[in-house]
Enzyme design. Structure first.
Site, PDB file in Angstrom:
ATOM      1  N   ARG A 198       0.861  -1.203   0.000  1.00  0.00           N
ATOM      2  CA  ARG A 198       0.000   0.000   0.000  1.00  0.00           C
ATOM      3  C   ARG A 198       0.890   1.244   0.000  1.00  0.00           C
ATOM      4  O   ARG A 198       1.829   1.320   0.791  1.00  0.00           O
ATOM      5  CB  ARG A 198      -0.878  -0.045   1.240  1.00  0.00           C
ATOM      6  N   ARG A 208      -1.667   6.752   9.679  1.00  0.00           N
ATOM      7  CA  ARG A 208      -1.742   6.204   8.307  1.00  0.00           C
ATOM      8  C   ARG A 208      -1.793   7.329   7.272  1.00  0.00           C
ATOM      9  O   ARG A 208      -1.756   8.506   7.603  1.00  0.00           O
ATOM     10  CB  ARG A 208      -3.000   5.340   8.189  1.00  0.00           C
ATOM     11  N   LYS A 239      -3.832   1.516  15.094  1.00  0.00           N
ATOM     12  CA  LYS A 239      -3.761   2.405  13.927  1.00  0.00           C
ATOM     13  C   LYS A 239      -4.374   3.774  14.252  1.00  0.00           C
ATOM     14  O   LYS A 239      -5.230   3.893  15.152  1.00  0.00           O
ATOM     15  CB  LYS A 239      -4.487   1.777  12.747  1.00  0.00           C
ATOM     16  N   LYS A 281      -5.824   7.490  12.243  1.00  0.00           N
ATOM     17  CA  LYS A 281      -6.171   8.045  10.924  1.00  0.00           C
ATOM     18  C   LYS A 281      -6.571   9.512  11.020  1.00  0.00           C
ATOM     19  O   LYS A 281      -7.316   9.889  11.933  1.00  0.00           O
ATOM     20  CB  LYS A 281      -7.307   7.232  10.327  1.00  0.00           C
ATOM     21  N   CYS A 340     -15.339  -2.689  -0.161  1.00  0.00           N
ATOM     22  CA  CYS A 340     -13.956  -2.980   0.230  1.00  0.00           C
ATOM     23  C   CYS A 340     -13.409  -4.138  -0.608  1.00  0.00           C
ATOM     24  O   CYS A 340     -14.147  -4.785  -1.343  1.00  0.00           O
ATOM     25  CB  CYS A 340     -13.900  -3.319   1.710  1.00  0.00           C
ATOM     26  N   CYS A 350      -8.173 -10.526   1.274  1.00  0.00           N
ATOM     27  CA  CYS A 350      -8.270 -10.082   2.663  1.00  0.00           C
ATOM     28  C   CYS A 350      -8.453 -11.273   3.602  1.00  0.00           C
ATOM     29  O   CYS A 350      -9.445 -12.016   3.493  1.00  0.00           O
ATOM     30  CB  CYS A 350      -9.431  -9.099   2.841  1.00  0.00           C
ATOM     31  N   CYS A 378     -16.706  -7.652   6.010  1.00  0.00           N
ATOM     32  CA  CYS A 378     -16.721  -8.010   7.436  1.00  0.00           C
ATOM     33  C   CYS A 378     -16.982  -6.724   8.213  1.00  0.00           C
ATOM     34  O   CYS A 378     -16.986  -5.630   7.633  1.00  0.00           O
ATOM     35  CB  CYS A 378     -15.399  -8.668   7.843  1.00  0.00           C
ATOM     36  N   CYS A 409     -14.050  -1.306   6.148  1.00  0.00           N
ATOM     37  CA  CYS A 409     -13.080  -0.586   5.311  1.00  0.00           C
ATOM     38  C   CYS A 409     -13.729   0.268   4.224  1.00  0.00           C
ATOM     39  O   CYS A 409     -13.093   1.181   3.691  1.00  0.00           O
ATOM     40  CB  CYS A 409     -12.098  -1.572   4.694  1.00  0.00           C
TER      41      CYS A 409
HETATM   42 FE1  SRM Z   1      -9.118  -1.567   6.318  1.00  0.00          FE
HETATM   43  C1  SRM Z   1      -7.896  -4.200   8.034  1.00  0.00           C
HETATM   44  C2  SRM Z   1      -8.295  -2.980   3.423  1.00  0.00           C
HETATM   45  C3  SRM Z   1      -9.670   1.374   4.777  1.00  0.00           C
HETATM   46  C4  SRM Z   1     -10.854  -0.475   9.049  1.00  0.00           C
HETATM   47  N1  SRM Z   1      -8.175  -3.275   5.825  1.00  0.00           N
HETATM   48  C5  SRM Z   1      -7.706  -4.213   6.683  1.00  0.00           C
HETATM   49  C6  SRM Z   1      -6.876  -5.268   5.937  1.00  0.00           C
HETATM   50  C7  SRM Z   1      -5.455  -4.832   5.935  1.00  0.00           C
HETATM   51  C8  SRM Z   1      -7.052  -6.717   6.435  1.00  0.00           C
HETATM   52  C9  SRM Z   1      -6.063  -7.235   7.449  1.00  0.00           C
HETATM   53  O1  SRM Z   1      -5.828  -6.591   8.494  1.00  0.00           O
HETATM   54  O2  SRM Z   1      -5.563  -8.326   7.221  1.00  0.00           O
HETATM   55  C10 SRM Z   1      -7.519  -5.145   4.536  1.00  0.00           C
HETATM   56  C11 SRM Z   1      -6.656  -5.569   3.348  1.00  0.00           C
HETATM   57  C12 SRM Z   1      -7.539  -6.090   2.235  1.00  0.00           C
HETATM   58  C13 SRM Z   1      -6.816  -6.338   0.967  1.00  0.00           C
HETATM   59  O3  SRM Z   1      -6.715  -7.531   0.574  1.00  0.00           O
HETATM   60  O4  SRM Z   1      -6.380  -5.409   0.323  1.00  0.00           O
HETATM   61  C14 SRM Z   1      -8.002  -3.714   4.563  1.00  0.00           C
HETATM   62  N2  SRM Z   1      -8.879  -0.895   4.478  1.00  0.00           N
HETATM   63  C15 SRM Z   1      -8.628  -1.663   3.389  1.00  0.00           C
HETATM   64  C16 SRM Z   1      -8.803  -0.876   2.103  1.00  0.00           C
HETATM   65  C17 SRM Z   1      -7.862  -1.303   0.985  1.00  0.00           C
HETATM   66  C18 SRM Z   1     -10.273  -0.994   1.690  1.00  0.00           C
HETATM   67  C19 SRM Z   1     -10.636  -0.580   0.287  1.00  0.00           C
HETATM   68  O5  SRM Z   1     -11.391  -1.348  -0.303  1.00  0.00           O
HETATM   69  O6  SRM Z   1     -10.224   0.471  -0.193  1.00  0.00           O
HETATM   70  C20 SRM Z   1      -8.579   0.547   2.647  1.00  0.00           C
HETATM   71  C21 SRM Z   1      -7.140   0.957   2.646  1.00  0.00           C
HETATM   72  C22 SRM Z   1      -6.985   2.338   3.192  1.00  0.00           C
HETATM   73  C23 SRM Z   1      -5.624   2.925   3.048  1.00  0.00           C
HETATM   74  O7  SRM Z   1      -5.237   3.209   1.917  1.00  0.00           O
HETATM   75  O8  SRM Z   1      -4.964   3.146   4.069  1.00  0.00           O
HETATM   76  C24 SRM Z   1      -9.074   0.366   4.070  1.00  0.00           C
HETATM   77  N3  SRM Z   1     -10.016   0.183   6.836  1.00  0.00           N
HETATM   78  C25 SRM Z   1     -10.241   1.231   6.008  1.00  0.00           C
HETATM   79  C26 SRM Z   1     -11.189   2.128   6.590  1.00  0.00           C
HETATM   80  C27 SRM Z   1     -11.739   3.390   5.944  1.00  0.00           C
HETATM   81  C28 SRM Z   1     -10.935   4.608   6.253  1.00  0.00           C
HETATM   82  O9  SRM Z   1      -9.845   4.504   6.845  1.00  0.00           O
HETATM   83  O10 SRM Z   1     -11.385   5.689   5.907  1.00  0.00           O
HETATM   84  C29 SRM Z   1     -11.544   1.587   7.819  1.00  0.00           C
HETATM   85  C30 SRM Z   1     -12.600   2.148   8.784  1.00  0.00           C
HETATM   86  C31 SRM Z   1     -12.111   3.338   9.536  1.00  0.00           C
HETATM   87  C32 SRM Z   1     -11.409   2.906  10.780  1.00  0.00           C
HETATM   88  O11 SRM Z   1     -10.215   2.622  10.720  1.00  0.00           O
HETATM   89  O12 SRM Z   1     -12.073   2.817  11.819  1.00  0.00           O
HETATM   90  C33 SRM Z   1     -10.789   0.368   7.959  1.00  0.00           C
HETATM   91  N4  SRM Z   1      -9.294  -2.199   8.233  1.00  0.00           N
HETATM   92  C34 SRM Z   1     -10.105  -1.636   9.175  1.00  0.00           C
HETATM   93  C35 SRM Z   1     -10.080  -2.457  10.363  1.00  0.00           C
HETATM   94  C36 SRM Z   1     -10.856  -2.198  11.671  1.00  0.00           C
HETATM   95  C37 SRM Z   1     -10.100  -1.317  12.587  1.00  0.00           C
HETATM   96  C38 SRM Z   1     -10.752  -1.207  13.941  1.00  0.00           C
HETATM   97  O13 SRM Z   1     -10.627  -0.169  14.584  1.00  0.00           O
HETATM   98  O14 SRM Z   1     -11.358  -2.158  14.415  1.00  0.00           O
HETATM   99  C39 SRM Z   1      -9.214  -3.540  10.065  1.00  0.00           C
HETATM  100  C40 SRM Z   1      -8.853  -4.708  10.996  1.00  0.00           C
HETATM  101  C41 SRM Z   1      -7.840  -4.351  12.015  1.00  0.00           C
HETATM  102  O15 SRM Z   1      -7.242  -3.279  12.023  1.00  0.00           O
HETATM  103  O16 SRM Z   1      -7.625  -5.206  12.880  1.00  0.00           O
HETATM  104  C42 SRM Z   1      -8.764  -3.350   8.721  1.00  0.00           C
HETATM  105 FE1  SF4 Z   2     -11.243  -7.071   4.677  1.00  0.00          FE
HETATM  106 FE2  SF4 Z   2     -13.220  -6.616   6.335  1.00  0.00          FE
HETATM  107 FE3  SF4 Z   2     -11.703  -4.594   5.498  1.00  0.00          FE
HETATM  108 FE4  SF4 Z   2     -13.367  -5.711   3.832  1.00  0.00          FE
HETATM  109  S1  SF4 Z   2     -13.959  -4.632   5.690  1.00  0.00           S
HETATM  110  S2  SF4 Z   2     -11.193  -5.248   3.387  1.00  0.00           S
HETATM  111  S3  SF4 Z   2     -13.351  -7.819   4.449  1.00  0.00           S
HETATM  112  S4  SF4 Z   2     -11.025  -6.249   6.759  1.00  0.00           S
END
Ligand code: SRM
Ligand code: SF4
Length: 567
Positions: free
Chosen positions: A71, A140, A203, A205, A428, A434, A473, A477
Site C-alpha cells: 500500500r 496512516r 492504527k 487516521k 472494500c 483479505c 466483514c 473498510c
Molecule cells: Fe481496512 C484491516 C483494506 C480502509 C478499518 N483493511 C484491513 C486489511 C489490511 C485486512 C487485514 O488486516 O488483514 C484489509 C486488506 C484487504 C486487501 O486484501 O487489500 C483492509 N482498508 C482496506 C482498504 C484497501 C479498503 C478498500 O477497499 O479500499 C482501505 C485501505 C486504506 C488505506 O489506503 O490506508 C481500508 N479500513 C479502512 C477504513 C476506511 C478509512 O480509513 O477511511 C476503515 C474504517 C475506519 C477505521 O479505521 O475505523 C478500515 N481495516 C479496518 C479495520 C478495523 C479497525 C478497527 O478499529 O477495528 C481492520 C482490521 C484491524 O485493524 O484489525 C482493517
Molecule cells: Fe477485509 Fe473486512 Fe476490510 Fe473488507 S472490511 S477489506 S473484508 S477487513
C-alpha cells in the site's frame, strides 16, 4: 515458538527492523516469520494468501499461496502522471489484478510474491512514492479533500496535510536499510520523539475535509480537520476526534463511532494539535485490549472533556470554540469541474477502485494513456479520491478533448451513463486477498448493484442518489456504517443489512436485518423503496426518509447538533 504480543513485537523491533532481512532471504517458504508479519505492516505491506486457492493447496499438502499486498503512502492521493506510469508498470510486472485505489487515497498492489517484494518496493520508491507507515500502529495515509484543485485554499489545505503526514512518520532508517539497501546503523536504534518504542496502541487516521464536500468522511477519522473558509480565506480548522468504523459482530464492547467536534484551531496550530492528540492516544490508549485500543474507546473510557483538556495541555494552547460549517454530501462529483486558474479537473468513476483491463473496458490501459498524454503538462496530476475514484486534475484547455477521447475509448466514461446510486456505491477489497473477509464485497458489488438498480427502477427511483456501501466483514473498510444502505459481511453470501445513515457522513446507520442473503436483502428493501417513492418529501434522501418515517431510530447525529448550536 510462543507467539509474541503485538506490543512486545513493537518494543523489541529495534525501530521496526525485527528480522525482516532474514525473513526475506529465507528461500524455503513464501512467508515471513510471524513477528515480521506484524512489523512489515509499518513498511506498508501485508502478508496474505490467495483464499480462492486455500483448499486446493491444502489438499495438495502445499503451503498457502503466500503473497503480499503493498500500500502506498500518498497523502491526499496525489500522483503525477510520470509517477503513475511507473506505478502502472509495477502493477503489470509484479502484481495481480492491476492497481487498486483505496478508500484512503492510496494505491494497493496485490499478489506480490516474496522473492519480488524488495524489487517492487524499490521500483515504488524509484517513482518517488513510498509506503512507510501506510499500515501499522502509527498515523496512516492522511486523507485530504480530493476534488478538485479549485482554489488556493484547496492548495493550502493540501500542503498543510502533506506536511503533517511527513511530521508524523516514524523516525527510523529501517525502511531504507531493508528495502533500499542503505547502510545499516550499528548500535542503539533511533529514538522516536512522537511514537516512543511501542508506537501507538492501534492504527491512527487523520482526514482533512473542505466543506461543503465531506468526501474524506471526516467523522470516521480518529482526528479530523474541517477547513473553515471565511471571506474566501482559510480561517482555520474545526477539530474532530474519535471517529472510527471497526466493530466485531455480536460484541457490544466494539462499535462504529462518529467523531466529536471539540474546537477550532488556526492553520499554524494544526501540527501541534495533531501531535498533542496522537501523543495523548499513545499514552492513554488501551494497550491491554487491541479491540478497544482506538482513540474512540479512549474517549468513551476517559471522557471527551478530559481528552480535550489533555490535548490543550500538551499543545500549550486552548482550542477556540468550534465555528459553524455545513456539509452537503460525502460522495464525489463526477465529470469536469473548472478550477480558478483556467485548468479543469475530471472525476472518473472507478468501480471499487479496481483499475484493471477486463470486460468493462481497458481501464488500466486508459489511465496509462491519459498519464502519457499529460506527463509533460506542468502541474497535471492524477488524484485518488476517498471514494475509490480518480480525478484527472489540472488539465489545460488544449488537452481536454484528447482526455475525453481516451476516456470514451477505454470505457472510463461510466460517470456519463450510470445511475447516481451506481456512481456512489463503494465496496472494500474482501475476497480473495483479505484474510479477515467473511463475505464477498468488491466481487459482489457489480452483480448486487444490478439487482439494486432493478429495484430502484421498479419504483421509479433510478434518479435517486442512494449511497450503498458493502464490506466483507464488520471492520468497515468501505465505511459502511455511513452508508444509507449498507451490507456488512457475516458469512459467505450473508450480510447484516444496515439502513439510515445520511448522505453527508454525519449520521451512522443502524442494523435493520441481522443476517440475510440476497433474497432477504431484496425482500427487506422492496417495501421500503415503495414507501420512499410514495411518501418522500421533495429532495428528501432515502436515509433521511427512513429516519423521519421512524423505520429506524438512529442515534442523534453529533455533527448536526453542533451545526444547530452554531447557527
Ligand atoms: Fe481496512 C484491516 C483494506 C480502509 C478499518 N483493511 C484491513 C486489511 C489490511 C485486512 C487485514 O488486516 O488483514 C484489509 C486488506 C484487504 C486487501 O486484501 O487489500 C483492509 N482498508 C482496506 C482498504 C484497501 C479498503 C478498500 O477497499 O479500499 C482501505 C485501505 C486504506 C488505506 O489506503 O490506508 C481500508 N479500513 C479502512 C477504513 C476506511 C478509512 O480509513 O477511511 C476503515 C474504517 C475506519 C477505521 O479505521 O475505523 C478500515 N481495516 C479496518 C479495520 C478495523 C479497525 C478497527 O478499529 O477495528 C481492520 C482490521 C484491524 O485493524 O484489525 C482493517
Ligand atoms: Fe477485509 Fe473486512 Fe476490510 Fe473488507 S472490511 S477489506 S473484508 S477487513
Amino acid at each position: 515458538m510462543t507467539a509474541h504480543s503485538v506490543e512486545d513485537i513493537k518494543k523489541n523491533s529495534r525501530a521496526l527492523r525485527g528480522t525482516l532481512l532474514d525473513s526475506l532471504a529465507d528461500p524455503i517458504t513464501g512467508a515471513i516469520a510471524d513477528d515480521d508479519q506484524t512489523l512489515i505492516k509499518y513498511h506498508g505491506s501485508y502478508q496474505q494468501d490467495d483464499r480462492d486457492l486455500r483448499e486446493e493447496r491444502r489438499q495438495q499438502k502445499l503451503e498457502p499461496a503466500y503473497q503480499f499486498m503493498i500500500r502506498t503512502r500518498t497523502p491526499g492521493g496525489v500522483i503525477t502522471p510520470s509517477q503513475w506510469l511507473k506505478l502502472d508498470a509495477i502493477a503489470s510486472t509484479y502484481a495481480e489484478r492491476g492497481l487498486r485505489i483505496t478508500t484512503r487515497q492510496a494505491i494497493q498492489f496485490h499478489g506480490v510474491v516474496k522473492r519480488e517484494l524488495k524489487a517492487t518496493m524499490q521500483a515504488i520508491n524509484a517513482a518517488l512514492v513510498d509506503t512507510l507507515a501506510a499500515c501499522g500502529d502509527v498515523n496512516r495515509n492522511v486523507a485530504i479533500a480530493a476534488n478538485p484543485l479549485q482554489s488556493d485554499v484547496h492548495a493550502t489545505v493540501y500542503a498543510t496535510a502533506a506536511a503533517l503526514s511527513d511530521h508524523l512518520l516514524p523516525n527510523t532508517r529501517a525502511y531504507h536499510e531493508i528495502w533500499l539497501d542503505e547502510e545499516r546503523i550499528a548500535g542503539t536504534p533511533e529514538q522516536d520523539p512522537i511514537y516512543g518504542e511501542a508506537y501507538l496502541p492501534r492504527k491512527f487516521k487523520i482526514g482533512f475535509a473542505m466543506p461543503p464536500t465531506n468526501d474524506v468522511d471526516v467523522f470516521a477519522q480518529d482526528l479530523g480537520f474541517i477547513a473553515v473558509i471565511e471571506g474566501g480565506r482559510l480561517a482555520g480548522y474545526n477539530v474532530a476526534v474519535g471517529g472510527g468504523m471497526g466493530a466485531t459482530h455480536g460484541d457490544p464492547e466494539t462499535y462504529p463511532r462518529i467523531a466529536d467536534v471539540i474546537g477550532f484551531v488556526a492553520p499554524h496550530d494544526v501540527i501541534a494539535t495533531a501531535v498533542a492528540v496522537v501523543t495523548t492516544q499513545r499514552d492513554w490508549g488501551n494497550r491491554a485490549q487491541r479491540k478497544r485500543a482506538r482513540l474512540k474507546y479512549t474517549i468513551d473510557d476517559r471522557g471527551l472533556d478530559a481528552l480535550k483538556a489533555e490535548v490543550e495541555r500538551r499543545a500549550g494552547f486552548a482550542l477556540a470554540p468550534a465555528r459553524s460549517f455545513r456539509f452537503d454530501h460525502n460522495g464525489d462529483r463526477f465529470g469536469w469541474v473548472d478550477g480558478h486558474d483556467g485548468r479543469a479537473h475530471l472525476t472518473l468513476r472507478i468501480l471499487s477502485g479496481r483499475l484493471q483491463d477486463g470486460t468493462d473496458g481497458a481501464l488500466q490501459t486508459g489511465v496509462r494513456e491519459i498519464a502519457q498524454l499529460l506527463q509533460d503538462i506542468d502541474g497535471a496530476q492524477l488524484r485518488l479520491t476517498p471514494n475509490q475514484n480518480l480525478v484527472v486534475a489540472n488539465v489545460d484547455a488544449a488537452h481536454r478533448a484528447q482526455v475525453d477521447a481516451l476516456v470514451a475509448a477505454h470505457g472510463l466514461d461510466t460517470h456519463a451513463r450510470a445511475t447516481p446510486s451506481r456512481l456512489a456505491a463503494i465496496a472494500c477489497v474482501a475476497l480473495p486477498t483479505c484474510g479477515l473477509a467473511m463475505a464477498e464485497a468488491e466481487r459482489y458489488l457489480p452483480s448486487f448493484i444490478d439487482t439494486f438498480e432493478a429495484l430502484l427502477d421498479r419504483h421509479g427511483l433510478c434518479d435517486a442518489p442512494i449511497h450503498l456501501r458493502i464490506s466483507g466483514c464488520p471492520n468497515g473498510c468501505s465505511r459502511p456504517y455511513l452508508g444509507e444502505v449498507a451490507l456488512v459481511g457475516k458469512a459467505p453470501g450473508r450480510y447484516a443489512l444496515r439502513l439510515g445513515a445520511d448522505h453527508r457522513g454525519q449520521r451512522l446507520n443502524t442494523t435493520y436485518r441481522e443476517n440475510v442473503d440476497q433474497t432477504g436483502i431484496v425482500e427487506a428493501l422492496d417495501p421500503l423503496l415503495a414507501r420512499y417513492a410514495a411518501e418522500r418529501l421533495p429532495a428528501e434522501r432515502f436515509g433521511d426518509f427512513l429516519v423521519r418515517a421512524r423505520v429506524i431510530d438512529p442515534p442523534r447525529p453529533i455533527a448536526i447538533a453542533l451545526q444547530e448550536a452554531a447557527a
